[in-house]
Design an enzyme around this catalytic site. Structure first.
Site, short mmCIF file in Angstrom:
data_model
loop_
_atom_site.label_atom_id
_atom_site.label_comp_id
_atom_site.label_asym_id
_atom_site.label_seq_id
_atom_site.Cartn_x
_atom_site.Cartn_y
_atom_site.Cartn_z
N GLY A 249 0.82 -1.20 0.00
CA GLY A 249 0.00 0.00 0.00
C GLY A 249 0.87 1.26 0.00
N LEU A 250 0.37 2.32 0.65
CA LEU A 250 1.07 3.60 0.72
C LEU A 250 1.36 4.16 -0.68
CD1 LEU A 250 3.61 2.99 3.64
CD2 LEU A 250 1.39 4.12 3.75
N CYS A 251 0.41 3.97 -1.59
CA CYS A 251 0.60 4.48 -2.95
C CYS A 251 -0.69 5.14 -3.47
CB CYS A 251 1.07 3.37 -3.90
SG CYS A 251 0.06 1.88 -3.85
N GLY A 252 -1.37 5.84 -2.57
CA GLY A 252 -2.58 6.56 -2.97
C GLY A 252 -3.68 5.60 -3.41
N ALA B 283 2.86 6.83 -8.05
CA ALA B 283 1.79 7.10 -7.09
C ALA B 283 2.35 7.17 -5.67
CB ALA B 283 0.71 6.01 -7.18
#
Length: 294
Positions: free
Chosen positions: A67-70, A248
């Site tokens: 995760g941590l990619c918008g 992203a």
């Protein structure tokens, strides 16, 4: 800022990987165009170029492992869900091939029909692409599915990417031989990260002399080339999806840094206002006491 720079370095690595595959792709496209021309456009004996009645569709979905990619992963998952429901509404059977932990976790929990799953890190290799392409080829050639659609994230820029859908198998002979390409390069002009895109024309078909004798029939050669082409396409889309994910993540980290800075500024302002109000209140109390004594 540090995580943004790390993501930028990985984007550059992904871009270098795409550029490194260009000579092979161009040669493959050129030879394929020349062979199709030599065959007079007759593709009836080439299964991967033969259109057939569609009763079942396999959707191949590419997401990230982390995760941590918008909204990178959520956008693709929503796109895959919408496409799945659209195909079911058309009366077709649908199953899925999932690439990336996020898609695997999401669709597994909801009971979607899943044919195969693959994990993909941030440095896709030809070995990983080969495993995926072999699964897709075996599924199509055995008649278990009639068409395979690929859902991936198309890299547009460092601040934009778009979920894309394309028919992967069966191929179109004209598309393979005439489709151009584009490559991107990450630059840091003016101190800011930017992406420069370069449009590339399709490779010219290889010219084979009329008196050239092939040890194998051209049809057999094309049938051998197409799996290589599929493997190259899978590897390219994996690399493009990874570049989109990293871009992203760069923006996500930049937004997090900006939000943290804005929060720190607001909290500092609130603290200063509270301190000033306390000081003012103390001064008023002292003045009021002095006036009362007089």
């Amino acid at each position: 800022m540090a995580m943004k720079l790390v993501a930028a370095a990985k984007v550059r690595r992904a871009q270098d990987a795409v550029v490194a595959t260009r000579p092979f792709s161009e040669t493959l496209q050129s030879v394929f165009g020349g062979l199709i021309g030599r065959m007079g456009g007759d593709t009836a004996d080439i299964p991967l170029l033969t259109q057939r009645e569609v009763k079942k569709v396999t959707i191949c979905v590419i997401t990230g492992d982390r995760g941590l990619c918008g909204g990178y992963n959520s956008f693709m998952i929503k796109k895959a869900e919408a496409r799945y429901k659209e195909l079911l509404a058309a009366g077709l059977d649908v199953d899925m091939v999932l690439i990336g932990k996020k898609a695997i976790t999401y669709f597994n929990r909801r009971g979607y029909p899943i044919r195969a799953t693959f994990e993909c890190g941030q440095n896709p290799t030809s070995k990983e692409a080969l495993a995926i392409s072999e699964e897709l080829l075996n599924t199509y050639l055995s008649g278990e599915t009639d068409t395979i659609e690929l859902l991936y994230t198309k890299f547009v820029s460092l601040i934009a990417s778009a979920p894309a859908v394309r028919t992967l198998v069966p191929f179109s002979a004209s598309e393979i031989s005439q489709k151009g390409d584009e490559v991107f390069s990450l630059t840091s002009s003016s101190g800011d990260f930017e992406v420069e895109r370069t449009e590339l024309d399709a490779a010219e078909p290889q010219e084979f002399p009329n008196d050239m004798i092939f040890e194998q029939d051209p049809t057999q050669i094309v049938n051998s080339i197409l799996p290589l082409y599929l493997n190259g396409q899978i590897l390219r889309t994996l690399q493009e999806s990874v570049a989109s994910e990293l871009a992203a993540r760069m923006q996500s980290m930049q937004s997090a840094s900006d939000n943290a800075g804005a929060l720190a500024k607001d909290l500092s302002m609130q603290y200063n206002r509270a301190r000033q109000a306390a000081v003012t209140q103390e001064i008023l109390e002292i003045v009021s006491g002095a006036i009362a004594v007089e």
